[in-house]
Enzyme design. Structure first.
Site, PDB file in Angstrom:
ATOM      1  N   ARG A  88       0.814  -1.212   0.000  1.00 35.72           N
ATOM      2  CA  ARG A  88       0.000   0.000   0.000  1.00 35.72           C
ATOM      3  C   ARG A  88       0.844   1.257   0.000  1.00 35.72           C
ATOM      4  O   ARG A  88       0.305   2.364   0.024  1.00 35.72           O
ATOM      5  CB  ARG A  88      -0.827   0.033   1.274  1.00 35.72           C
ATOM      6  CG  ARG A  88      -2.201  -0.488   1.126  1.00 35.72           C
ATOM      7  CD  ARG A  88      -2.728  -0.492   2.531  1.00 35.72           C
ATOM      8  NE  ARG A  88      -4.082  -0.076   2.588  1.00 35.72           N
ATOM      9  CZ  ARG A  88      -5.081  -0.954   2.591  1.00 35.72           C
ATOM     10  NH1 ARG A  88      -4.876  -2.229   2.457  1.00 35.72           N
ATOM     11  NH2 ARG A  88      -6.300  -0.526   2.715  1.00 35.72           N
ATOM     12  N   ARG A 122     -21.754  -2.454   3.402  1.00 33.91           N
ATOM     13  CA  ARG A 122     -20.989  -3.702   3.534  1.00 33.91           C
ATOM     14  C   ARG A 122     -21.209  -4.371   4.887  1.00 33.91           C
ATOM     15  O   ARG A 122     -21.281  -3.725   5.916  1.00 33.91           O
ATOM     16  CB  ARG A 122     -19.496  -3.411   3.358  1.00 33.91           C
ATOM     17  CG  ARG A 122     -18.647  -4.661   3.623  1.00 33.91           C
ATOM     18  CD  ARG A 122     -17.257  -4.522   3.133  1.00 33.91           C
ATOM     19  NE  ARG A 122     -16.544  -3.420   3.757  1.00 33.91           N
ATOM     20  CZ  ARG A 122     -15.314  -3.082   3.413  1.00 33.91           C
ATOM     21  NH1 ARG A 122     -14.694  -3.724   2.443  1.00 33.91           N
ATOM     22  NH2 ARG A 122     -14.721  -2.089   4.009  1.00 33.91           N
ATOM     23  N   ARG A 153     -17.975  -3.101   9.566  1.00 38.82           N
ATOM     24  CA  ARG A 153     -16.640  -2.706   9.989  1.00 38.82           C
ATOM     25  C   ARG A 153     -16.667  -1.309  10.610  1.00 38.82           C
ATOM     26  O   ARG A 153     -17.363  -0.437  10.120  1.00 38.82           O
ATOM     27  CB  ARG A 153     -15.678  -2.737   8.790  1.00 38.82           C
ATOM     28  CG  ARG A 153     -15.068  -4.100   8.590  1.00 38.82           C
ATOM     29  CD  ARG A 153     -14.263  -4.225   7.333  1.00 38.82           C
ATOM     30  NE  ARG A 153     -13.354  -3.127   7.048  1.00 38.82           N
ATOM     31  CZ  ARG A 153     -12.516  -3.114   6.012  1.00 38.82           C
ATOM     32  NH1 ARG A 153     -12.483  -4.151   5.179  1.00 38.82           N
ATOM     33  NH2 ARG A 153     -11.718  -2.100   5.807  1.00 38.82           N
ATOM     34  N   ARG A 164     -10.021   7.277   4.451  1.00 37.26           N
ATOM     35  CA  ARG A 164      -9.351   6.146   3.789  1.00 37.26           C
ATOM     36  C   ARG A 164      -9.110   6.457   2.318  1.00 37.26           C
ATOM     37  O   ARG A 164      -8.082   6.088   1.745  1.00 37.26           O
ATOM     38  CB  ARG A 164     -10.185   4.876   3.950  1.00 37.26           C
ATOM     39  CG  ARG A 164     -10.052   4.280   5.355  1.00 37.26           C
ATOM     40  CD  ARG A 164     -11.176   3.328   5.690  1.00 37.26           C
ATOM     41  NE  ARG A 164     -11.259   2.192   4.809  1.00 37.26           N
ATOM     42  CZ  ARG A 164     -12.371   1.470   4.629  1.00 37.26           C
ATOM     43  NH1 ARG A 164     -13.479   1.787   5.275  1.00 37.26           N
ATOM     44  NH2 ARG A 164     -12.370   0.455   3.814  1.00 37.26           N
TER      45      ARG A 164
HETATM   46  P1  AP5 Z   1     -14.841  -5.344  -0.854  1.00 34.13           P
HETATM   47  O1  AP5 Z   1     -14.548  -6.534  -1.701  1.00 34.13           O
HETATM   48  O2  AP5 Z   1     -14.989  -5.559   0.624  1.00 34.13           O
HETATM   49  O3  AP5 Z   1     -13.789  -4.185  -1.156  1.00 34.13           O
HETATM   50  P2  AP5 Z   1     -12.243  -4.052  -0.786  1.00 34.13           P
HETATM   51  O4  AP5 Z   1     -11.568  -3.521  -2.016  1.00 34.13           O
HETATM   52  O5  AP5 Z   1     -11.727  -5.313  -0.191  1.00 34.13           O
HETATM   53  O6  AP5 Z   1     -12.347  -2.868   0.265  1.00 34.13           O
HETATM   54  P3  AP5 Z   1     -11.719  -2.724   1.710  1.00 34.13           P
HETATM   55  O7  AP5 Z   1     -12.536  -1.663   2.402  1.00 34.13           O
HETATM   56  O8  AP5 Z   1     -11.583  -4.034   2.385  1.00 34.13           O
HETATM   57  O9  AP5 Z   1     -10.340  -2.147   1.353  1.00 34.13           O
HETATM   58  P4  AP5 Z   1      -9.438  -1.377   2.266  1.00 34.13           P
HETATM   59  O10 AP5 Z   1      -8.246  -1.380   1.394  1.00 34.13           O
HETATM   60  O11 AP5 Z   1      -9.923  -0.038   2.696  1.00 34.13           O
HETATM   61  O12 AP5 Z   1      -9.430  -2.222   3.629  1.00 34.13           O
HETATM   62  P5  AP5 Z   1      -8.451  -3.312   4.215  1.00 34.13           P
HETATM   63  O13 AP5 Z   1      -9.234  -4.291   4.966  1.00 34.13           O
HETATM   64  O14 AP5 Z   1      -7.527  -3.803   3.156  1.00 34.13           O
HETATM   65  O15 AP5 Z   1     -16.176  -4.664  -1.429  1.00 34.13           O
HETATM   66  C1  AP5 Z   1     -16.770  -3.558  -0.781  1.00 34.13           C
HETATM   67  C2  AP5 Z   1     -18.312  -3.702  -0.728  1.00 34.13           C
HETATM   68  O16 AP5 Z   1     -18.815  -3.612  -2.051  1.00 34.13           O
HETATM   69  C3  AP5 Z   1     -18.805  -5.056  -0.201  1.00 34.13           C
HETATM   70  O17 AP5 Z   1     -19.992  -4.825   0.549  1.00 34.13           O
HETATM   71  C4  AP5 Z   1     -19.132  -5.841  -1.449  1.00 34.13           C
HETATM   72  O18 AP5 Z   1     -20.148  -6.820  -1.221  1.00 34.13           O
HETATM   73  C5  AP5 Z   1     -19.597  -4.753  -2.384  1.00 34.13           C
HETATM   74  N1  AP5 Z   1     -19.337  -4.994  -3.794  1.00 34.13           N
HETATM   75  C6  AP5 Z   1     -18.175  -5.451  -4.344  1.00 34.13           C
HETATM   76  N2  AP5 Z   1     -18.289  -5.516  -5.677  1.00 34.13           N
HETATM   77  C7  AP5 Z   1     -19.534  -5.075  -5.976  1.00 34.13           C
HETATM   78  C8  AP5 Z   1     -20.270  -4.890  -7.182  1.00 34.13           C
HETATM   79  N3  AP5 Z   1     -19.720  -5.176  -8.355  1.00 34.13           N
HETATM   80  N4  AP5 Z   1     -21.511  -4.409  -7.118  1.00 34.13           N
HETATM   81  C9  AP5 Z   1     -22.089  -4.109  -5.924  1.00 34.13           C
HETATM   82  N5  AP5 Z   1     -21.459  -4.267  -4.734  1.00 34.13           N
HETATM   83  C10 AP5 Z   1     -20.205  -4.737  -4.765  1.00 34.13           C
HETATM   84  O19 AP5 Z   1      -7.592  -2.428   5.231  1.00 34.13           O
HETATM   85  C11 AP5 Z   1      -8.200  -1.876   6.396  1.00 34.13           C
HETATM   86  C12 AP5 Z   1      -7.187  -1.101   7.191  1.00 34.13           C
HETATM   87  O20 AP5 Z   1      -6.112  -1.977   7.617  1.00 34.13           O
HETATM   88  C13 AP5 Z   1      -6.468   0.045   6.458  1.00 34.13           C
HETATM   89  O21 AP5 Z   1      -7.224   1.235   6.481  1.00 34.13           O
HETATM   90  C14 AP5 Z   1      -5.176   0.138   7.263  1.00 34.13           C
HETATM   91  O22 AP5 Z   1      -5.388   0.806   8.476  1.00 34.13           O
HETATM   92  C15 AP5 Z   1      -4.862  -1.310   7.587  1.00 34.13           C
HETATM   93  N6  AP5 Z   1      -4.000  -1.937   6.566  1.00 34.13           N
HETATM   94  C16 AP5 Z   1      -4.340  -3.024   5.776  1.00 34.13           C
HETATM   95  N7  AP5 Z   1      -3.334  -3.327   4.934  1.00 34.13           N
HETATM   96  C17 AP5 Z   1      -2.332  -2.428   5.196  1.00 34.13           C
HETATM   97  C18 AP5 Z   1      -1.054  -2.211   4.628  1.00 34.13           C
HETATM   98  N8  AP5 Z   1      -0.591  -2.976   3.620  1.00 34.13           N
HETATM   99  N9  AP5 Z   1      -0.318  -1.195   5.135  1.00 34.13           N
HETATM  100  C19 AP5 Z   1      -0.761  -0.430   6.144  1.00 34.13           C
HETATM  101  N10 AP5 Z   1      -1.980  -0.558   6.720  1.00 34.13           N
HETATM  102  C20 AP5 Z   1      -2.758  -1.558   6.242  1.00 34.13           C
HETATM  103 MG    MG Z   2     -11.068  -5.873   1.747  1.00 29.46          MG
END
Ligand code: AP5
Ligand code: MG
Length: 207
Positions: A88, A122, A153, A164
């Site tokens: 990221r 979500r 969440r 974000r």
């Molecule tokens: P979903 O598939 O859940 O989307 P996503 O891209 O996985 O979104 P996230 O919110 O999980 O991404 P993020 O990067 O913010 O969070 P993460 O957990 O990685 O889809 C979203 C919604 O849309 C769902 O309800 C789904 O059903 C719906 N949907 C999907 N496709 C659809 C469609 N075609 N039509 C209709 N609906 C649809 O990270 C969280 C936190 O962890 C970060 O903020 C950070 O604090 C930390 N973190 C994680 N990784 C790192 C890293 N590498 N470095 C530093 N901090 C990190």
């Molecule tokens: Mg995700």
């Protein structure tokens, strides 16, 4: 195949990584899911990561780099994996080069207004990582895959989602250029239904 899923919050990284995991029989490695599991288990990692996640900020590079390096060394990653939410930052991408060879970085692209709609509806399973949207749950409150209770969440509130997105634009979007220069980037427009987008993802991966 070693795959990176790039994309803004709510782009569908988790949704498509889960489907691909079942189809390709390789693990989905979601740093977000790993950090949320650590928070739930109240481990030292979880306690230190919680305030960043709840505020929509990134957890420090050295913390996530360490957990990913450890995870990729496990046996089930030998035949490939899907990195969901890592790297990221450019520093994370540089560190990854030291312990992994990536075949493709898939950028899931969609406009901000669709993101807000997706994230506000979500519901997730903290046990198995299942991801749903209230529009297709028909009132169901448990996970179809494992039966655990679905939750919203904490970082899916409108203010945190906006932060974000800002963090994504400032710190993660530069990776699109980074992987373009590495010759590994493929972009998939994710404007359709989940099934349509999944088909586009699989096409981009020549599956
Ligand atoms: P979903 O598939 O859940 O989307 P996503 O891209 O996985 O979104 P996230 O919110 O999980 O991404 P993020 O990067 O913010 O969070 P993460 O957990 O990685 O889809 C979203 C919604 O849309 C769902 O309800 C789904 O059903 C719906 N949907 C999907 N496709 C659809 C469609 N075609 N039509 C209709 N609906 C649809 O990270 C969280 C936190 O962890 C970060 O903020 C950070 O604090 C930390 N973190 C994680 N990784 C790192 C890293 N590498 N470095 C530093 N901090 C990190
Ligand atoms: Mg995700």
């Amino acid at each position: 195949m070693n795959i990176i899923f790039l994309g803004a919050p709510g782009a569908g990284k988790g949704t498509h990584a889960q489907r691909l995991m079942h189809k390709m029989n390789i693990p989905q490695i979601s740093t977000g899911d790993m950090l949320r599991a650590a928070i739930k288990a109240e481990t030292e990692l979880g306690l230190s990561a919680k305030r960043y996640i709840d505020a929509g900020e990134l957890v420090p590079d050295e913390v996530v780099i360490g957990i990913v390096e450890e995870r990729l060394a496990q046996e089930d990653c030998k035949n490939g994996y899907i990195l969901d939410g890592f790297p990221r930052t450019v520093a994370q991408a540089e560190a990854l080069k030291g312990f992994a060879t990536i075949d493709v970085a898939l950028n899931l692209s969609l406009p901000d207004e669709m993101i807000i709609r997706r994230l506000s509806g979500r519901r997730v399973c903290l046990k198995c990582g299942g991801t749903y949207h209230i529009s297709s749950l028909n009132g169901r409150e448990d996970c179809e895959a494992c039966g655990d209770k679905l939750v919203q969440r904490k970082d899916d509130t409108p203010e945190t989602v906006q932060n974000r997105l800002n963090v994504y634009n400032a710190q993660t979007a530069p990776l699109i250029d980074y992987y373009e220069k590495e010759g590994l980037l493929k972009t998939v427009e994710c404007l359709g239904t989940v099934d349509e987008n999944q088909a586009a993802v699989e096409k981009a991966l020549n599956l």
